[in-house]
Design a protein around this motif. Structure first.
Motif, short mmCIF file in Angstrom:
data_model
loop_
_atom_site.label_atom_id
_atom_site.label_comp_id
_atom_site.label_asym_id
_atom_site.label_seq_id
_atom_site.Cartn_x
_atom_site.Cartn_y
_atom_site.Cartn_z
N LEU A 146 0.82 -1.22 0.00
CA LEU A 146 0.00 0.00 0.00
C LEU A 146 0.85 1.27 0.00
O LEU A 146 0.56 2.21 -0.74
CB LEU A 146 -0.94 0.01 1.20
N VAL A 147 1.88 1.29 0.81
CA VAL A 147 2.70 2.50 0.90
C VAL A 147 3.42 2.76 -0.42
O VAL A 147 3.49 3.89 -0.90
CB VAL A 147 3.68 2.40 2.08
N LYS A 148 3.94 1.70 -1.03
CA LYS A 148 4.60 1.87 -2.33
C LYS A 148 3.60 2.31 -3.40
O LYS A 148 3.93 3.08 -4.29
CB LYS A 148 5.28 0.57 -2.78
N MET A 149 2.38 1.82 -3.29
CA MET A 149 1.35 2.22 -4.24
C MET A 149 1.03 3.71 -4.10
O MET A 149 0.87 4.41 -5.10
CB MET A 149 0.08 1.39 -4.01
N VAL A 150 0.98 4.20 -2.88
CA VAL A 150 0.72 5.63 -2.65
C VAL A 150 1.85 6.45 -3.26
O VAL A 150 1.61 7.46 -3.93
CB VAL A 150 0.57 5.91 -1.14
N VAL A 151 3.09 6.04 -3.04
CA VAL A 151 4.23 6.77 -3.61
C VAL A 151 4.15 6.75 -5.13
O VAL A 151 4.37 7.77 -5.79
CB VAL A 151 5.56 6.16 -3.12
N GLY A 152 3.81 5.62 -5.71
CA GLY A 152 3.67 5.53 -7.16
C GLY A 152 2.58 6.43 -7.70
O GLY A 152 2.75 7.10 -8.73
N ILE A 153 1.46 6.47 -7.01
CA ILE A 153 0.34 7.33 -7.44
C ILE A 153 0.76 8.79 -7.38
O ILE A 153 0.46 9.58 -8.29
CB ILE A 153 -0.91 7.04 -6.59
N MET A 154 1.44 9.17 -6.31
CA MET A 154 1.88 10.56 -6.19
C MET A 154 2.90 10.91 -7.27
O MET A 154 2.85 12.00 -7.85
CB MET A 154 2.46 10.80 -4.80
N CYS A 155 3.81 10.00 -7.57
CA CYS A 155 4.80 10.26 -8.63
C CYS A 155 4.12 10.37 -9.99
O CYS A 155 4.46 11.25 -10.78
CB CYS A 155 5.85 9.15 -8.65
N GLU A 156 3.18 9.49 -10.26
CA GLU A 156 2.46 9.55 -11.54
C GLU A 156 1.70 10.86 -11.66
O GLU A 156 1.67 11.48 -12.73
CB GLU A 156 1.50 8.37 -11.65
N SER A 157 1.11 11.32 -10.58
CA SER A 157 0.40 12.60 -10.60
C SER A 157 1.36 13.75 -10.88
O SER A 157 1.05 14.63 -11.69
CB SER A 157 -0.31 12.81 -9.26
N ALA A 158 2.52 13.73 -10.23
CA ALA A 158 3.49 14.80 -10.46
C ALA A 158 4.01 14.78 -11.89
O ALA A 158 4.15 15.84 -12.52
CB ALA A 158 4.65 14.66 -9.48
N VAL A 159 4.26 13.59 -12.43
CA VAL A 159 4.75 13.49 -13.81
C VAL A 159 3.69 13.97 -14.79
O VAL A 159 4.00 14.69 -15.75
CB VAL A 159 5.20 12.04 -14.11
N SER A 160 2.45 13.58 -14.57
CA SER A 160 1.39 14.01 -15.50
C SER A 160 1.17 15.52 -15.42
O SER A 160 0.92 16.17 -16.44
CB SER A 160 0.09 13.25 -15.23
N LEU A 161 1.28 16.10 -14.22
CA LEU A 161 1.16 17.56 -14.11
C LEU A 161 2.31 18.25 -14.83
O LEU A 161 2.10 19.26 -15.51
CB LEU A 161 1.14 17.98 -12.64
N GLN A 162 3.51 17.72 -14.70
CA GLN A 162 4.66 18.32 -15.38
C GLN A 162 4.50 18.22 -16.90
O GLN A 162 4.78 19.15 -17.63
CB GLN A 162 5.96 17.64 -14.94
N ARG A 163 4.01 17.07 -17.34
CA ARG A 163 3.78 16.88 -18.78
C ARG A 163 2.74 17.87 -19.28
O ARG A 163 2.89 18.48 -20.35
CB ARG A 163 3.33 15.44 -19.04
N LYS A 164 1.68 18.07 -18.50
CA LYS A 164 0.62 19.01 -18.88
C LYS A 164 1.18 20.44 -18.96
O LYS A 164 0.90 21.17 -19.91
CB LYS A 164 -0.51 18.94 -17.86
N ARG A 165 2.01 20.80 -17.97
CA ARG A 165 2.60 22.15 -17.99
C ARG A 165 3.55 22.32 -19.15
O ARG A 165 3.61 23.38 -19.77
CB ARG A 165 3.31 22.40 -16.66
N ASN A 166 4.32 21.29 -19.47
CA ASN A 166 5.22 21.37 -20.61
C ASN A 166 4.45 21.54 -21.91
O ASN A 166 4.86 22.30 -22.79
CB ASN A 166 6.12 20.13 -20.69
N ASN A 167 3.33 20.82 -22.07
CA ASN A 167 2.49 20.95 -23.26
C ASN A 167 1.90 22.35 -23.36
O ASN A 167 1.85 22.94 -24.44
CB ASN A 167 1.39 19.90 -23.27
#
Length: 154
Positions: A124-145
């Protein structure tokens, strides 16, 4: 009057700290990522609470109630003590004395505690970290676009 004025100044200082988010895009991405995953985090906390409660009931009924060992009785005779002991297992916080007490009294039940550790701490804890990282990456991708689109317009 003086106390309420001081509180107002403190709130204004908080807003000044929030203005720092504009100056630091990485911090802004991290904060936005946390805001985006709140719902998922709340469900993870609910699942974690449920798992700990089931573990607690199991250990109180099957281990704590049927033991004469004072250490096991201390850790697993009450619901509150068992939840704290389960949390210690789940976070790897001084879990060795708990494990030794269980192994002395009821060796089979240590596997339930190990499964709790695997599911919670390594799952569960690793899943939370993965979800947070995916969210940060998608936000960065959106800002770059958005930045690329703004540059293309100019």
């Amino acid at each position: 009057v003086g106390v309420s004025l001081l509180r107002s100044v403190r709130i204004l200082r908080l807003f000044m700290v929030l203005r720092l988010l504009k100056l630091m895009p990485t911090l802004q991405n991290l904060f936005a990522g946390l805001v985006n995953v709140w719902r998922t985090l709340l469900w993870m906390v609910a699942l974690l609470t449920l798992l700990l409660y089931v573990y607690c009931l199991y250990m109180v009924v099957l281990v704590g109630a049927n033991t004469s060992d004072p250490d096991v009785k201390f850790f697993f005779s009450t619901v509150a003590g068992s939840i704290l002991s389960g949390w210690q297992f789940a976070t790897f916080d001084h879990w060795e004395p708990l494990a030794r007490a269980i192994i002395r009294e009821a060796p089979f039940h240590i596997w339930i505690s190990v499964m709790l550790m695997i599911v919670v701490a390594l799952g569960l804890v690793k899943m939370v970290v993965g979800i947070m990282c995916e969210s940060a990456v998608s936000l960065q991708r959106k800002r770059n676009n958005e930045q690329a689109d703004a540059d293309a317009i100019l």
